[in-house]
Design a protein around this motif. Structure first.
Motif, short mmCIF file in Angstrom:
data_model
loop_
_atom_site.label_atom_id
_atom_site.label_comp_id
_atom_site.label_asym_id
_atom_site.label_seq_id
_atom_site.Cartn_x
_atom_site.Cartn_y
_atom_site.Cartn_z
N GLY A 11 46.38 53.84 37.53
CA GLY A 11 47.81 53.55 37.36
C GLY A 11 48.16 53.60 35.88
O GLY A 11 47.33 53.97 35.03
N ALA A 12 49.38 53.19 35.59
CA ALA A 12 49.92 53.33 34.23
C ALA A 12 49.03 52.69 33.16
O ALA A 12 49.01 53.12 32.01
N GLY A 13 48.27 51.69 33.54
CA GLY A 13 47.42 51.00 32.56
C GLY A 13 46.39 51.89 31.91
O GLY A 13 46.01 51.68 30.76
N ARG A 24 55.56 47.55 34.50
CA ARG A 24 55.87 46.14 34.79
C ARG A 24 55.32 45.15 33.78
O ARG A 24 55.48 43.97 33.93
N ASP A 25 54.63 45.68 32.75
CA ASP A 25 54.21 44.74 31.70
C ASP A 25 55.47 44.36 30.92
O ASP A 25 56.50 45.03 31.02
N SER A 26 55.36 43.29 30.12
CA SER A 26 56.55 42.91 29.34
C SER A 26 56.88 44.08 28.42
O SER A 26 56.00 44.67 27.79
N ILE A 171 41.70 51.31 38.31
CA ILE A 171 41.84 51.13 36.86
C ILE A 171 43.33 51.11 36.48
O ILE A 171 44.05 52.09 36.70
N GLY A 172 43.80 49.99 35.93
CA GLY A 172 45.11 49.95 35.29
C GLY A 172 46.29 50.08 36.21
O GLY A 172 47.24 50.80 35.92
N THR A 173 46.25 49.35 37.35
CA THR A 173 47.43 49.35 38.21
C THR A 173 47.68 47.94 38.72
O THR A 173 46.78 47.20 39.04
N ALA A 176 51.26 47.06 42.91
CA ALA A 176 52.54 46.46 43.34
C ALA A 176 53.31 47.40 44.27
O ALA A 176 54.26 46.98 44.91
N VAL A 177 52.90 48.67 44.29
CA VAL A 177 53.71 49.67 45.01
C VAL A 177 52.89 50.28 46.13
O VAL A 177 51.77 50.76 45.92
N TYR A 178 53.47 50.25 47.34
CA TYR A 178 52.83 50.87 48.51
C TYR A 178 53.45 52.24 48.74
O TYR A 178 54.59 52.49 48.32
N PRO A 198 43.05 44.31 32.03
CA PRO A 198 42.93 43.17 31.10
C PRO A 198 43.70 41.93 31.57
O PRO A 198 43.42 40.81 31.14
N ASN A 199 44.68 42.15 32.46
CA ASN A 199 45.49 41.00 32.87
C ASN A 199 45.27 40.72 34.36
O ASN A 199 46.12 41.04 35.19
N LEU A 200 44.12 40.24 34.70
CA LEU A 200 43.85 40.00 36.12
C LEU A 200 44.30 38.59 36.48
O LEU A 200 43.59 37.62 36.27
N THR A 203 45.98 34.96 40.86
CA THR A 203 46.62 35.05 42.19
C THR A 203 46.08 36.24 42.97
O THR A 203 46.00 36.24 44.16
N ARG A 204 45.66 37.29 42.20
CA ARG A 204 45.18 38.48 42.91
C ARG A 204 43.70 38.28 43.19
O ARG A 204 42.86 38.41 42.32
N SER A 205 43.31 37.88 44.37
CA SER A 205 41.91 37.50 44.59
C SER A 205 41.01 38.72 44.51
O SER A 205 40.20 38.85 43.61
N GLU A 214 39.06 43.91 31.14
CA GLU A 214 39.11 44.58 29.83
C GLU A 214 40.17 45.68 29.89
O GLU A 214 40.53 46.14 30.98
N LYS A 215 40.60 46.16 28.72
CA LYS A 215 41.48 47.33 28.75
C LYS A 215 40.68 48.54 29.18
O LYS A 215 39.45 48.54 29.09
N ALA A 216 41.37 49.55 29.66
CA ALA A 216 40.70 50.67 30.33
C ALA A 216 39.63 51.34 29.48
O ALA A 216 38.54 51.66 29.97
N1 APR Z 1 44.09 49.06 30.28
C1 APR Z 1 44.03 48.81 31.61
N2 APR Z 1 45.04 48.25 32.33
C2 APR Z 1 46.15 47.93 31.63
C3 APR Z 1 46.29 48.16 30.24
C4 APR Z 1 45.20 48.75 29.56
N3 APR Z 1 45.23 49.01 28.24
N4 APR Z 1 47.53 47.73 29.87
C5 APR Z 1 48.13 47.25 30.99
N5 APR Z 1 47.31 47.36 32.04
C6 APR Z 1 47.54 46.99 33.43
C7 APR Z 1 48.55 45.89 33.66
O1 APR Z 1 47.90 44.62 33.60
C8 APR Z 1 49.03 46.19 35.07
O2 APR Z 1 48.21 45.58 36.04
O3 APR Z 1 48.07 48.12 34.08
C9 APR Z 1 48.88 47.70 35.18
C10 APR Z 1 50.21 48.44 35.08
O4 APR Z 1 50.96 48.09 36.23
P1 APR Z 1 52.37 48.81 36.44
O5 APR Z 1 53.14 48.79 35.16
O6 APR Z 1 52.98 48.19 37.67
O7 APR Z 1 52.02 50.34 36.72
P2 APR Z 1 51.49 50.95 38.08
O8 APR Z 1 50.64 49.97 38.81
O9 APR Z 1 50.89 52.27 37.75
O10 APR Z 1 52.86 51.21 38.92
C11 APR Z 1 52.72 51.84 40.17
O11 APR Z 1 55.12 51.92 40.41
O12 APR Z 1 56.94 52.20 39.10
C12 APR Z 1 56.20 52.79 40.09
O13 APR Z 1 55.83 55.05 40.56
C13 APR Z 1 55.64 54.08 39.58
O14 APR Z 1 53.39 54.93 39.71
C14 APR Z 1 54.17 53.78 39.41
C15 APR Z 1 53.93 52.69 40.44
#
Ligand code: APR
Length: 232
Positions: A11-13, A24-26, A171-173, A176-178, A198-200, A203-205, A214-216
């Motif tokens: 995911g975006a992380g 969805r991070d701040s 890794i890095g998601t 939240a989205v189904y 890094p932000n587990l 609540t998410r068991s 850790e970061k990715a």
């Molecule tokens: N390394 C690893 N993970 C990280 C890092 C990092 N450096 N920085 C942030 N994260 C984590 C956050 O803790 C969070 O759990 O990455 C996750 C990002 O979550 P979202 O911002 O919700 O992104 P994602 O899960 O990819 O969103 C899913 O939602 O908006 C839609 O279609 C869009 O594909 C996207 C989907």
């Protein structure tokens, strides 16, 4: 000997350290925008120019980003495993890093799509889709992105990949989205599963996952060393 199948859901992380903001991070992308205005069929019907501009800006920003150590480590793992990436990301950093098997669940930023024939998808060389850019059937081109409320055409092949996995990693998601988040349920029960973020929140068991908080770029290396030692 046949390589074990490593399936990785990203995911975006995983792209955060490459300079692409998460959602969805701040300070995430959705904080600045109304999702329904820029990432939904209703938003497209209401104001195509706004939607085109939103994705043109994201494309322009992503075009200057490079893969980070996490993307590169997943390429390195191809020496030891049959690696399949299932990504929610629309950037092309997995491909830029050299991953050979990448399945995009939510589309691809650097491709455009016909609005009247979804099977017509085009590579983009520039970063802009403009009003008036049309497909071979004469309809306005749209971003090749799966918007909220639209079907996820690749979810079936993705679920099959997860069912076949010998090792599974997330890794890095935010999960939240189904239906992407539901893929985790398709894994065989008795295989190694990793969750790198890094932000587990507690609540998410996800008790059955080996959590690496850790970061990715760091977490993927830790996982890589462990699975090469234990399973390659
Ligand atoms: N390394 C690893 N993970 C990280 C890092 C990092 N450096 N920085 C942030 N994260 C984590 C956050 O803790 C969070 O759990 O990455 C996750 C990002 O979550 P979202 O911002 O919700 O992104 P994602 O899960 O990819 O969103 C899913 O939602 O908006 C839609 O279609 C869009 O594909 C996207 C989907």
């Amino acid at each position: 000997m046949k390589k074990k199948k490593l399936v990785v859901l990203t995911g975006a992380g995983i792209s955060a350290e490459s300079g692409i903001s998460t959602f969805r991070d701040s300070g995430g992308l959705w904080e600045g925008y109304d999702v329904m205005e820029v990432a939904s069929p209703e938003g497209w019907r209401k104001n195509q120019a706004l939607v085109l501009d939103f994705y043109n800006q994201r494309r322009k920003q992503a075009a200057s980003c490079e893969p980070n150590d996490a993307h590169k480590e997943l390429v390195h793992l191809e020496e030891f495993f049959d690696v399949h990436i299932i990504t929610q990301n629309v950037d092309n950093l997995h491909e830029k890093a050299g991953s050979s098997k990448v399945l995009h669940l939510h589309g691809e930023l650097f491709k455009s799509q016909s609005t009247i024939d979804p099977s017509l998808v085009y590579e983009m060389d520039g970063w802009e889709i403009k009003t008036g850019d049309i497909c071979e059937k004469g309809s306005q081109l749209r971003p090749f992105i799966v918007w909220f409320g639209e079907m996820v055409p690749m979810i079936e092949p993705a679920a099959e990949l997860v069912e076949e996995a010998d090792i599974f990693a997330v890794i890095g998601t935010s999960l939240a989205v189904y239906p992407a988040a539901g893929l985790i349920e398709y894994t065989k029960t008795n295989i190694p599963k990793y969750l790198i973020d890094p932000n587990l929140p507690s609540t998410r068991s996800y008790l059955h996952l080996r959590k690496i908080p850790e970061k990715a770029s760091i977490g993927t290396k830790i996982m890589s060393e462990e699975i090469i030692r234990l399973y390659a």
